[in-house]
Enzyme design. Structure first.
Site, short mmCIF file in Angstrom:
data_model
loop_
_atom_site.label_atom_id
_atom_site.label_comp_id
_atom_site.label_asym_id
_atom_site.label_seq_id
_atom_site.Cartn_x
_atom_site.Cartn_y
_atom_site.Cartn_z
N GLU A 76 27.37 44.50 47.65
CA GLU A 76 26.97 43.58 46.58
C GLU A 76 27.42 42.15 46.86
OE1 GLU A 76 24.89 44.34 44.45
OE2 GLU A 76 25.08 46.43 43.86
N ASP B 96 17.33 53.15 49.18
CA ASP B 96 16.22 52.19 49.21
C ASP B 96 16.26 51.16 50.33
OD1 ASP B 96 18.45 51.04 47.99
OD2 ASP B 96 17.43 50.47 46.15
N THR C 71 17.76 41.49 50.30
CA THR C 71 17.46 42.44 49.24
C THR C 71 17.85 41.91 47.86
OG1 THR C 71 17.41 44.82 48.79
CG2 THR C 71 19.58 43.82 49.21
#
Length: 433
Positions: A9, A159, A415
């Site tokens: 993150e 993903d 992303t």
């Protein structure tokens, strides 16, 4: 001062944001003119952005250098310059493999190869592991470097592995046919695996969706699809044309039969993703949907919009009815509009934007997540995730903007929607700090 942070993150949100800001503020002169965005250097300090990026990256790099395998630990203590595994000892496959765009770009602009070499070890290791037709389990052990469990899905924890196989290959134009060719081959194999093992159609109306294999190839198929999977239409379209328009790719005879097939699948999946919005009372998608398929009698509550043509195709379970303002569907609408030039993607995006405005906008400022998209008025959570500003609104803005702003053959979006330039040649930009 911050204690523990998540490697993934922090890389995609903070490091990616700093590096994108560095480029767009004129720090990287090579290729900086491709963005279509006016640079105002007097308002920014690119050198400072680069210095902060390097400081953060040096701390995050501990997750790689502390691990006994090529798979980094999931957590870093920035203050102590230390890293460790999560409490269960595992890393998410997507998290470990969604770090390369940022670190590779930092190596380019800093002139220091360590960032690229440490993070690329992960993808080089991934190519040695066994897959199920290119598909991989969602957990990996940083101590052994091996997969853990058999759960295969393109939703959470799976993903962006598939997204970065393509995007890391696209980022370094010079190496696409040489040292990075294996990434495009892995991406191609994985998309074949998706089509063979995970793509199904709903009954009665034939919506195309991507399901899951919670117990691997030999286990039962689950007709469950996270909203997160809606990144896939955009990725498939990007993989087919490499960022140029479909019209231009066809005129130049650049599309294989497989590219055309993948582009069609992208359009079909995008349709399903928007119907996940339009089937609900609020016009906003749930976090997870289940699809009706032949031979699977699993029923359940619908989305609440009785006028939807697809009300019988989609089930939304009570625990899955929340909406976190996620970007994946509008991300794919943006990419598909750029590539196909079909106005319907703007029309769908506008309907979604209007639903966000109607049900999630807060009078005092900002937007809020919702607890239940199937009920009116929807109960609110009083929380706005950073990705709503960083991704959802950015992709909506770009969807309605000119196509020369951040062109998809010159930029890759990480992303977290931070644009980084495609690196056109091997020439290193010297470190200016």
């Amino acid at each position: 001062e911050k204690g523990q942070v998540n490697l993934f993150e922090t890389t995609i949100r903070v490091l990616g944001g700093l590096l994108s800001a560095y480029h767009l503020s004129g720090g990287d002169q090579a290729g900086g003119g491709d963005s279509g965005i006016a640079v105002t250097p007097n308002k920014t300090n690119p050198d400072r952005l680069l210095a902060v990026s390097k400081d953060l990256a040096d701390r995050l790099l501990l997750a790689f250098t502390s691990s006994p395998s090529a798979i980094p630990f999931s957590d870093v203590v920035l203050r102590d310059r230390s890293a460790h595994a999560s409490p269960d000892g595992l890393s998410s496959t997507s998290e470990a493999t969604t770090l390369q765009l940022e670190f590779s770009y930092l190596s380019r602009i800093s002139g220091d190869p360590k960032y690229d070499s440490e993070t690329m070890k992960v993808l080089e290791h991934m190519r040695t592991l066994p897959t199920v037709e290119g598909l991989v389990p969602i957990y990996i052990n940083p101590y052994s470097g091996q997969f853990s469990g058999e759960n295969i899905r393109l939703g959470s924890r799976g993903d962006s592995y598939y997204e970065y196989l393509l995007k890391v290959w696209m980022q370094q134009e010079n190496y696409r046919n040489t040292s990075l060719k294996y990434l495009f081959e892995m991406y191609t194999e994985a998309m074949k695996g998706v089509k063979h093992l995970l793509v199904r159609k709903t009954t009665p109306n034939g919506l195309v969706f991507v399901g899951e294999l919670p117990n691997g190839r030999n286990g039962a198929f689950s007709p469950k699809m996270d909203h997160l999977v809606c990144f896939l239409p955009g990725t498939l379209a990007l993989g087919a044309t490499k960022g140029i328009t479909k019209k231009k790719a066809l005129e130049s005879n650049l599309l294989t039969n497989e590219d055309i097939e993948n582009l069609q699948l992208a359009e079909d999946l995008a349709k399903t993703c928007v119907e996940m919005y339009f089937v609900t009372s609020t016009g906003l998608a749930p976090e997870i949907a289940y699809f009706h398929i032949e031979g699977n009698p699993e029923g359940g509550p619908d989305g609440g919009n009785k006028s939807s043509e697809y009300i019988s195709d989609i089930t939304i379970k009570p625990l899955d009815r929340h909406n976190l303002l996620r970007p994946e569907t509008v991300e794919s609408l943006f990419v598909l509009h750029r590539i196909t030039e079909d106005p319907k993607y703007r029309e769908w995006g506008w309907q979604i934007f209007q639903a966000f405005e109607k049900y999630t906008k807060v009078d005092s400022g900002g937007y809020t997540s919702l607890d239940d998209v199937t009920s009116l008025p929807p109960p609110r959570r009083d929380k706005m995730e950073t990705f709503f500003l960083g991704e959802t609104l950015k992709y909506l803005y770009l969807l309605f903007g000119e196509s020369n702003i951040l062109p998809l053959d010159k930029y890759v979006f990480n992303t977290e929607a931070h644009p980084l330039p495609v690196i056109p040649s091997v020439v290193q930009v010297s470190n200016t700090v």
